[in-house]
Design an enzyme around this catalytic site. Structure first.
Site, PDB file in Angstrom:
ATOM      1  N   SER A 123      89.728  94.692  56.457  1.00  0.00           N
ATOM      2  CA  SER A 123      88.955  95.977  56.878  1.00  0.00           C
ATOM      3  C   SER A 123      89.934  96.705  57.818  1.00  0.00           C
ATOM      4  O   SER A 123      89.559  97.864  58.196  1.00  0.00           O
ATOM      5  CB  SER A 123      87.754  95.813  57.508  1.00  0.00           C
ATOM      6  OG  SER A 123      86.860  95.198  56.443  1.00  0.00           O
ATOM      7  N   HIS A 144      92.558  98.553  50.603  1.00  0.00           N
ATOM      8  CA  HIS A 144      91.149  98.347  51.398  1.00  0.00           C
ATOM      9  C   HIS A 144      90.306  99.071  50.538  1.00  0.00           C
ATOM     10  O   HIS A 144      89.939 100.245  50.564  1.00  0.00           O
ATOM     11  CB  HIS A 144      91.331  98.776  52.956  1.00  0.00           C
ATOM     12  CG  HIS A 144      90.044  98.670  53.408  1.00  0.00           C
ATOM     13  ND1 HIS A 144      89.522  99.621  54.070  1.00  0.00           N
ATOM     14  CD2 HIS A 144      89.194  97.688  53.591  1.00  0.00           C
ATOM     15  CE1 HIS A 144      88.342  99.103  54.701  1.00  0.00           C
ATOM     16  NE2 HIS A 144      88.053  97.962  54.290  1.00  0.00           N
ATOM     17  N   GLU A 156      91.590 102.501  50.352  1.00  0.00           N
ATOM     18  CA  GLU A 156      92.762 102.587  51.230  1.00  0.00           C
ATOM     19  C   GLU A 156      94.011 101.836  51.228  1.00  0.00           C
ATOM     20  O   GLU A 156      93.955 100.637  51.218  1.00  0.00           O
ATOM     21  CB  GLU A 156      92.320 102.739  52.803  1.00  0.00           C
ATOM     22  CG  GLU A 156      91.385 103.766  53.183  1.00  0.00           C
ATOM     23  CD  GLU A 156      90.800 103.282  54.451  1.00  0.00           C
ATOM     24  OE1 GLU A 156      90.530 104.285  55.268  1.00  0.00           O
ATOM     25  OE2 GLU A 156      90.622 102.098  54.969  1.00  0.00           O
ATOM     26  N   ASN A 195      87.173 103.178  58.484  1.00  0.00           N
ATOM     27  CA  ASN A 195      86.707 102.219  59.641  1.00  0.00           C
ATOM     28  C   ASN A 195      86.739 102.611  60.981  1.00  0.00           C
ATOM     29  O   ASN A 195      85.883 102.387  61.902  1.00  0.00           O
ATOM     30  CB  ASN A 195      87.152 100.738  59.373  1.00  0.00           C
ATOM     31  CG  ASN A 195      86.291  99.961  58.377  1.00  0.00           C
ATOM     32  OD1 ASN A 195      85.469 100.472  58.024  1.00  0.00           O
ATOM     33  ND2 ASN A 195      86.585  98.969  57.908  1.00  0.00           N
TER      34      ASN A 195
HETATM   35  N1  CAA Z   1      76.511  95.928  43.855  1.00  0.00           N
HETATM   36  C1  CAA Z   1      77.079  96.643  42.779  1.00  0.00           C
HETATM   37  N2  CAA Z   1      76.313  97.806  42.417  1.00  0.00           N
HETATM   38  C2  CAA Z   1      75.473  98.257  43.427  1.00  0.00           C
HETATM   39  C3  CAA Z   1      74.929  97.566  44.311  1.00  0.00           C
HETATM   40  C4  CAA Z   1      75.747  96.392  44.692  1.00  0.00           C
HETATM   41  N3  CAA Z   1      75.469  95.604  45.892  1.00  0.00           N
HETATM   42  N4  CAA Z   1      73.846  98.273  45.283  1.00  0.00           N
HETATM   43  C5  CAA Z   1      73.942  99.502  44.446  1.00  0.00           C
HETATM   44  N5  CAA Z   1      74.564  99.348  43.306  1.00  0.00           N
HETATM   45  C6  CAA Z   1      74.634 100.371  42.325  1.00  0.00           C
HETATM   46  C7  CAA Z   1      73.511 100.322  41.463  1.00  0.00           C
HETATM   47  O1  CAA Z   1      73.439  99.439  40.199  1.00  0.00           O
HETATM   48  C8  CAA Z   1      73.374 101.864  40.940  1.00  0.00           C
HETATM   49  O2  CAA Z   1      74.371 102.188  39.994  1.00  0.00           O
HETATM   50  P1  CAA Z   1      74.082 103.116  38.735  1.00  0.00           P
HETATM   51  O3  CAA Z   1      73.479 104.484  39.474  1.00  0.00           O
HETATM   52  O4  CAA Z   1      75.308 103.345  38.139  1.00  0.00           O
HETATM   53  O5  CAA Z   1      72.912 102.642  37.876  1.00  0.00           O
HETATM   54  C9  CAA Z   1      73.829 102.523  42.261  1.00  0.00           C
HETATM   55  O6  CAA Z   1      74.813 101.749  42.906  1.00  0.00           O
HETATM   56  C10 CAA Z   1      72.851 102.933  42.956  1.00  0.00           C
HETATM   57  O7  CAA Z   1      71.877 102.128  43.577  1.00  0.00           O
HETATM   58  P2  CAA Z   1      70.317 101.857  43.877  1.00  0.00           P
HETATM   59  O8  CAA Z   1      69.701 103.353  43.102  1.00  0.00           O
HETATM   60  O9  CAA Z   1      69.897 100.719  43.862  1.00  0.00           O
HETATM   61  O10 CAA Z   1      70.397 102.213  45.380  1.00  0.00           O
HETATM   62  P3  CAA Z   1      71.187 103.344  46.304  1.00  0.00           P
HETATM   63  O11 CAA Z   1      70.919 104.662  45.572  1.00  0.00           O
HETATM   64  O12 CAA Z   1      70.252 103.141  47.692  1.00  0.00           O
HETATM   65  O13 CAA Z   1      72.410 103.054  46.556  1.00  0.00           O
HETATM   66  C11 CAA Z   1      74.495 102.002  47.728  1.00  0.00           C
HETATM   67  C12 CAA Z   1      73.157 101.760  47.149  1.00  0.00           C
HETATM   68  C13 CAA Z   1      75.283 102.444  46.452  1.00  0.00           C
HETATM   69  C14 CAA Z   1      74.650 101.009  48.403  1.00  0.00           C
HETATM   70  C15 CAA Z   1      74.408 103.443  48.602  1.00  0.00           C
HETATM   71  O14 CAA Z   1      73.207 103.140  49.609  1.00  0.00           O
HETATM   72  C16 CAA Z   1      75.553 103.711  49.454  1.00  0.00           C
HETATM   73  O15 CAA Z   1      76.291 104.361  48.931  1.00  0.00           O
HETATM   74  N6  CAA Z   1      75.483 103.273  50.535  1.00  0.00           N
HETATM   75  C17 CAA Z   1      76.625 103.349  51.676  1.00  0.00           C
HETATM   76  C18 CAA Z   1      77.680 102.451  51.379  1.00  0.00           C
HETATM   77  C19 CAA Z   1      79.021 102.742  52.427  1.00  0.00           C
HETATM   78  O16 CAA Z   1      78.944 103.462  53.192  1.00  0.00           O
HETATM   79  N7  CAA Z   1      79.983 101.681  52.163  1.00  0.00           N
HETATM   80  C20 CAA Z   1      81.008 101.788  53.006  1.00  0.00           C
HETATM   81  C21 CAA Z   1      80.646 100.712  54.020  1.00  0.00           C
HETATM   82  S1  CAA Z   1      82.062 100.517  54.972  1.00  0.00           S
HETATM   83  C22 CAA Z   1      83.050  99.482  54.431  1.00  0.00           C
HETATM   84  O17 CAA Z   1      82.894  98.862  53.305  1.00  0.00           O
HETATM   85  C23 CAA Z   1      84.101  99.051  55.152  1.00  0.00           C
HETATM   86  C24 CAA Z   1      84.450  97.592  55.165  1.00  0.00           C
HETATM   87  O18 CAA Z   1      85.776  97.370  55.511  1.00  0.00           O
HETATM   88  C25 CAA Z   1      83.762  96.351  54.679  1.00  0.00           C
END
Ligand code: CAA
Length: 288
Positions: A123, A144, A156, A195
């Site tokens: 990350s 990433h 990335e 990040n």
């Molecule tokens: N794994 C796989 N698929 C998932 C999932 C998971 N953990 N959580 C949700 N989904 C999928 C669902 O299956 C659904 O898919 P479809 O629309 O195709 O059916 C879709 O995502 C939407 O899910 P939900 O309706 O259940 O829930 P939501 O609308 O609240 O979305 C979320 C969940 C996608 C996580 C959304 O809240 C989101 O985008 N959150 C922000 C995530 C973010 O910012 N990520 C970056 C983090 S920073 C990082 O990752 C840095 C690093 O270095 C680690």
């Protein structure tokens, strides 16, 4: 070498990121060998795939054939040798500890075919920190993904001074093959783009909670409703892992010696209590 020479991918680590990166690559038609030192993590990753795929089919998001192909392409092993020996491309998604990664890159360099690209999903750690543990620094770069990798589109790709343009290009092409949008950074910077931006948001959110201006819940409500983010910073830290926030802060502080980069008191407290977010069923929120 071109993207068409990539047939087999090895993913190191079946944790928060690794299990989904593996499945994403398998669904994109690659033979994937996912390896972890923990058999339990591999079992969980296999179980995830066997639950997730039928759900996607039932939702009409994937055909039965696609799901079957994804499952058939995916295999798990605790043996690093077995996972890496015939890989064309390796994505390391192990724990965010530099010593562990350096050892892994040295081992991978010994095991993997000489043409294989070694990418790290770290990350924040730039690949120059691990490239010199190998005899193929030109084939080492950052790739990433974001959490959850099956959903988030961005990847990335960071080209260090040691990385050949060909390696970066193939990695960008692989992003496209996996249905992702690659962004190509031609210069290394700790934390890359996203990040660094997220850290600035988290830093302020943690500061406001630490000094008692608002609770994590209130801050999340403010951010989701005012800025339109799908999740507030605390719920997001619970998802990405508070242990990760802790490691990032510690590593960043080691690098910069700037006290503002140290993990915040709230993160240190949660880390010590093993309240790491969803993965331990408790973080800023409870998931029992
Ligand atoms: N794994 C796989 N698929 C998932 C999932 C998971 N953990 N959580 C949700 N989904 C999928 C669902 O299956 C659904 O898919 P479809 O629309 O195709 O059916 C879709 O995502 C939407 O899910 P939900 O309706 O259940 O829930 P939501 O609308 O609240 O979305 C979320 C969940 C996608 C996580 C959304 O809240 C989101 O985008 N959150 C922000 C995530 C973010 O910012 N990520 C970056 C983090 S920073 C990082 O990752 C840095 C690093 O270095 C680690």
């Amino acid at each position: 070498m071109t993207i068409d020479d990539i047939k087999t991918i090895c993913v190191i680590g079946a944790g928060t990121m690794g299990h989904q990166i593996s499945l994403c690559a398998a669904l994109s038609g690659y033979k994937v060998k996912c390896t972890d030192i923990s058999q339990e993590m591999l079992d969980k990753a296999g179980q995830f795939a066997r639950t997730y795929l039928p759900e996607r089919v039932a939702k009409g998001k994937m055909t039965q054939e696609q799901a079957e192909l994804g499952l058939a392409n995916l295999s798990f092993t605790t043996s690093l040798e077995e996972a890496a020996q015939d890989a064309d491309f390796i994505i390391e998604a192990a724990v965010e500890k530099i010593d562990v990664k350096r050892q892994l890159f040295a081992d991978l360099d010994r095991i993997a075919p000489s043409h294989a690209i070694l990418a790290t999903n770290s990350s924040f750690i730039v690949s120059s920190k691990v490239a010199d543990a190998t005899r193929r620094p030109d084939k080492v770069c950052n790739m990433h993904f974001f959490n959850p990798p099956l959903v988030m589109k961005l990847v990335e790709v960071v080209q260090g001074n040691h990385t050949s343009p060909e390696t970066a290009q193939i990695t960008m092409d692989l992003c496209e093959k996996m249905g992702k949008t690659g962004v190509w950074l031609k210069k290394e910077i700790y934390g890359f783009l996203v990040n660094r931006i997220l850290a600035a948001i988290n830093h302020e959110a943690l500061f406001l909670a630490d000094i008692g201006i608002a609770s994590p819940e209130e801050i999340d409500t403010a951010v989701t409703n005012a800025l339109g983010h799908p999740m507030g910073p605390f719920r997001l830290m619970d998802m990405t892992g508070i242990d990760l926030s802790y490691y990032i802060g510690m590593e960043l502080y080691k690098e910069t010696r700037d006290p503002k980069d140290k993990p915040s008191p709230l993160v240190v407290e949660k880390y010590a209590k093993r309240e790491w977010g969803r993965k331990t069923k408790k973080g800023f929120y409870s998931y029992e």
